[in-house]
Design a protein around this motif. Structure first.
Motif, PDB file in Angstrom:
ATOM      1  N   ARG A 101      48.841 -10.959 -33.343  1.00 16.41           N
ATOM      2  CA  ARG A 101      49.339  -9.586 -33.381  1.00 16.41           C
ATOM      3  C   ARG A 101      48.829  -8.478 -32.362  1.00 16.41           C
ATOM      4  NH1 ARG A 101      50.639  -6.176 -38.684  1.00 16.41           N
ATOM      5  NH2 ARG A 101      48.383  -5.051 -38.056  1.00 16.41           N
ATOM      6  N   ARG A 102      47.426  -8.522 -32.252  1.00 11.60           N
ATOM      7  CA  ARG A 102      46.997  -7.603 -31.249  1.00 11.60           C
ATOM      8  C   ARG A 102      47.122  -7.975 -29.895  1.00 11.60           C
ATOM      9  NH1 ARG A 102      41.778  -9.008 -32.182  1.00 11.60           N
ATOM     10  NH2 ARG A 102      41.849  -8.139 -34.322  1.00 11.60           N
ATOM     11  N   ARG A 103      47.226  -9.399 -29.447  1.00 15.53           N
ATOM     12  CA  ARG A 103      47.587  -9.664 -28.189  1.00 15.53           C
ATOM     13  C   ARG A 103      49.154  -9.607 -27.845  1.00 15.53           C
ATOM     14  NH1 ARG A 103      44.010 -15.155 -27.752  1.00 15.53           N
ATOM     15  NH2 ARG A 103      43.769 -14.398 -25.348  1.00 15.53           N
ATOM     16  N   ARG A 104      49.979  -9.333 -28.861  1.00 16.12           N
ATOM     17  CA  ARG A 104      51.430  -9.122 -28.831  1.00 16.12           C
ATOM     18  C   ARG A 104      52.054 -10.480 -28.610  1.00 16.12           C
ATOM     19  NH1 ARG A 104      51.169  -3.331 -26.266  1.00 16.12           N
ATOM     20  NH2 ARG A 104      50.874  -2.130 -28.056  1.00 16.12           N
ATOM     21  N   LEU A 105      51.323 -11.410 -29.244  1.00 17.28           N
ATOM     22  CA  LEU A 105      51.929 -13.022 -28.991  1.00 17.28           C
ATOM     23  C   LEU A 105      53.049 -13.237 -30.172  1.00 17.28           C
ATOM     24  CD1 LEU A 105      48.966 -14.917 -28.116  1.00 17.28           C
ATOM     25  CD2 LEU A 105      50.682 -13.808 -26.503  1.00 17.28           C
ATOM     26  N   ILE A 106      53.066 -12.192 -31.290  1.00 18.24           N
ATOM     27  CA  ILE A 106      53.947 -12.310 -32.593  1.00 18.24           C
ATOM     28  C   ILE A 106      54.498 -11.101 -32.483  1.00 18.24           C
ATOM     29  CG2 ILE A 106      53.060 -14.531 -33.345  1.00 18.24           C
ATOM     30  CD1 ILE A 106      51.606 -12.742 -35.583  1.00 18.24           C
ATOM     31  N   GLY A 107      55.625 -10.861 -33.063  1.00 19.51           N
ATOM     32  CA  GLY A 107      56.193  -9.502 -33.434  1.00 19.51           C
ATOM     33  C   GLY A 107      56.996  -9.730 -34.618  1.00 19.51           C
ATOM     34  N   SER A 108      57.406  -8.476 -35.202  1.00 17.47           N
ATOM     35  CA  SER A 108      58.004  -8.361 -36.378  1.00 17.47           C
ATOM     36  C   SER A 108      59.183  -7.211 -36.020  1.00 17.47           C
ATOM     37  CB  SER A 108      57.617  -8.170 -37.668  1.00 17.47           C
ATOM     38  OG  SER A 108      58.610  -7.761 -38.691  1.00 17.47           O
ATOM     39  N   LEU A 109      60.405  -7.226 -36.279  1.00 17.57           N
ATOM     40  CA  LEU A 109      61.473  -6.204 -36.238  1.00 17.57           C
ATOM     41  C   LEU A 109      61.880  -5.684 -37.586  1.00 17.57           C
ATOM     42  CD1 LEU A 109      63.466  -7.325 -33.190  1.00 17.57           C
ATOM     43  CD2 LEU A 109      61.395  -5.297 -33.307  1.00 17.57           C
ATOM     44  N   GLY A 110      61.767  -4.450 -38.028  1.00 21.34           N
ATOM     45  CA  GLY A 110      62.336  -3.842 -39.252  1.00 21.34           C
ATOM     46  C   GLY A 110      61.734  -4.712 -40.458  1.00 21.34           C
ATOM     47  N   GLY A 111      60.654  -5.041 -40.627  1.00 20.58           N
ATOM     48  CA  GLY A 111      60.012  -5.816 -41.818  1.00 20.58           C
ATOM     49  C   GLY A 111      60.490  -7.128 -42.040  1.00 20.58           C
ATOM     50  N   ALA A 112      60.882  -7.720 -40.776  1.00 14.68           N
ATOM     51  CA  ALA A 112      61.416  -9.059 -40.712  1.00 14.68           C
ATOM     52  C   ALA A 112      60.174 -10.058 -40.865  1.00 14.68           C
ATOM     53  CB  ALA A 112      62.302  -9.361 -39.744  1.00 14.68           C
ATOM     54  N   PRO A 113      60.019 -11.276 -41.313  1.00 15.42           N
ATOM     55  CA  PRO A 113      59.095 -12.199 -40.909  1.00 15.42           C
ATOM     56  C   PRO A 113      58.751 -12.025 -39.264  1.00 15.42           C
ATOM     57  CG  PRO A 113      60.527 -13.253 -42.287  1.00 15.42           C
ATOM     58  CD  PRO A 113      61.165 -11.896 -41.699  1.00 15.42           C
ATOM     59  N   TYR A 114      57.190 -12.332 -38.990  1.00 13.22           N
ATOM     60  CA  TYR A 114      56.982 -12.534 -37.742  1.00 13.22           C
ATOM     61  C   TYR A 114      57.267 -13.507 -37.230  1.00 13.22           C
ATOM     62  CZ  TYR A 114      53.811  -8.403 -38.347  1.00 13.22           C
ATOM     63  OH  TYR A 114      53.303  -7.046 -38.542  1.00 13.22           O
ATOM     64  N   ARG A 115      57.747 -13.573 -35.651  1.00 15.37           N
ATOM     65  CA  ARG A 115      58.246 -14.763 -34.896  1.00 15.37           C
ATOM     66  C   ARG A 115      57.432 -14.475 -33.501  1.00 15.37           C
ATOM     67  NH1 ARG A 115      62.109 -17.679 -37.111  1.00 15.37           N
ATOM     68  NH2 ARG A 115      63.280 -16.387 -38.876  1.00 15.37           N
ATOM     69  N   ILE A 116      57.444 -15.608 -32.658  1.00 19.03           N
ATOM     70  CA  ILE A 116      57.049 -15.519 -31.594  1.00 19.03           C
ATOM     71  C   ILE A 116      57.848 -14.692 -30.671  1.00 19.03           C
ATOM     72  CG2 ILE A 116      58.267 -17.421 -30.659  1.00 19.03           C
ATOM     73  CD1 ILE A 116      55.709 -18.522 -29.561  1.00 19.03           C
ATOM     74  N   THR A 117      56.962 -13.808 -29.691  1.00 17.17           N
ATOM     75  CA  THR A 117      57.481 -13.067 -28.540  1.00 17.17           C
ATOM     76  C   THR A 117      57.813 -13.607 -27.309  1.00 17.17           C
ATOM     77  OG1 THR A 117      55.303 -12.192 -27.987  1.00 17.17           O
ATOM     78  CG2 THR A 117      56.514 -10.729 -29.705  1.00 17.17           C
ATOM     79  N   LEU A 118      58.354 -13.177 -26.545  1.00 16.62           N
ATOM     80  CA  LEU A 118      58.549 -13.799 -25.182  1.00 16.62           C
ATOM     81  C   LEU A 118      57.247 -13.928 -24.481  1.00 16.62           C
ATOM     82  CD1 LEU A 118      60.502 -14.538 -22.958  1.00 16.62           C
ATOM     83  CD2 LEU A 118      60.617 -12.202 -22.172  1.00 16.62           C
ATOM     84  N   LYS A 119      56.505 -12.852 -24.573  1.00 17.85           N
ATOM     85  CA  LYS A 119      54.925 -13.124 -24.249  1.00 17.85           C
ATOM     86  C   LYS A 119      54.314 -14.377 -24.793  1.00 17.85           C
ATOM     87  CE  LYS A 119      50.626 -10.485 -23.355  1.00 17.85           C
ATOM     88  NZ  LYS A 119      50.112  -9.360 -23.627  1.00 17.85           N
TER      89      LYS A 119
END
Length: 86
Positions: free
Chosen positions: A55-73
């Motif tokens: 999460r700190r490296r922004r490799l995963i993210g969550s939108l609006g309280g949804a489960p975390y998923r992989i980001t484009l990065k």
């Protein structure tokens, strides 16, 4: 980007359609995370420290309280691995 084997494993599961569910304690702080594959199985080696690093490296993210998923990065950082689902 330098990514450990455990981080690679989690990112690969997320890239294949998995997700990370998070739970909060009664004070509103993040208390527990569970990584699920797309088949609904739990990935045992995804702990809080690994989750925080991703999460700190922004490799995963969550939108609006949804489960975390992989980001484009995160998709760009994960190495290709052969899929064993033959």
């Amino acid at each position: 980007m330098n990514i450990s084997k455990a981080e690679q494993r989690v990112l690969h599961v997320l890239a294949l359609g998995g997700l990370i569910r998070h739970e909060f304690d009664d004070r509103g702080r993040l208390s527990d995370v569970t990584c699920f594959t797309r088949d609904g199985l739990v990935l045992a080696d995804c702990d809080m420290a690994l989750f925080q690093r991703l999460r700190r490296r922004r490799l995963i993210g969550s939108l609006g309280g949804a489960p975390y998923r992989i980001t484009l990065k995160g998709r760009r950082a994960v190495r290709a691995q052969p899929d064993n689902q033959g």
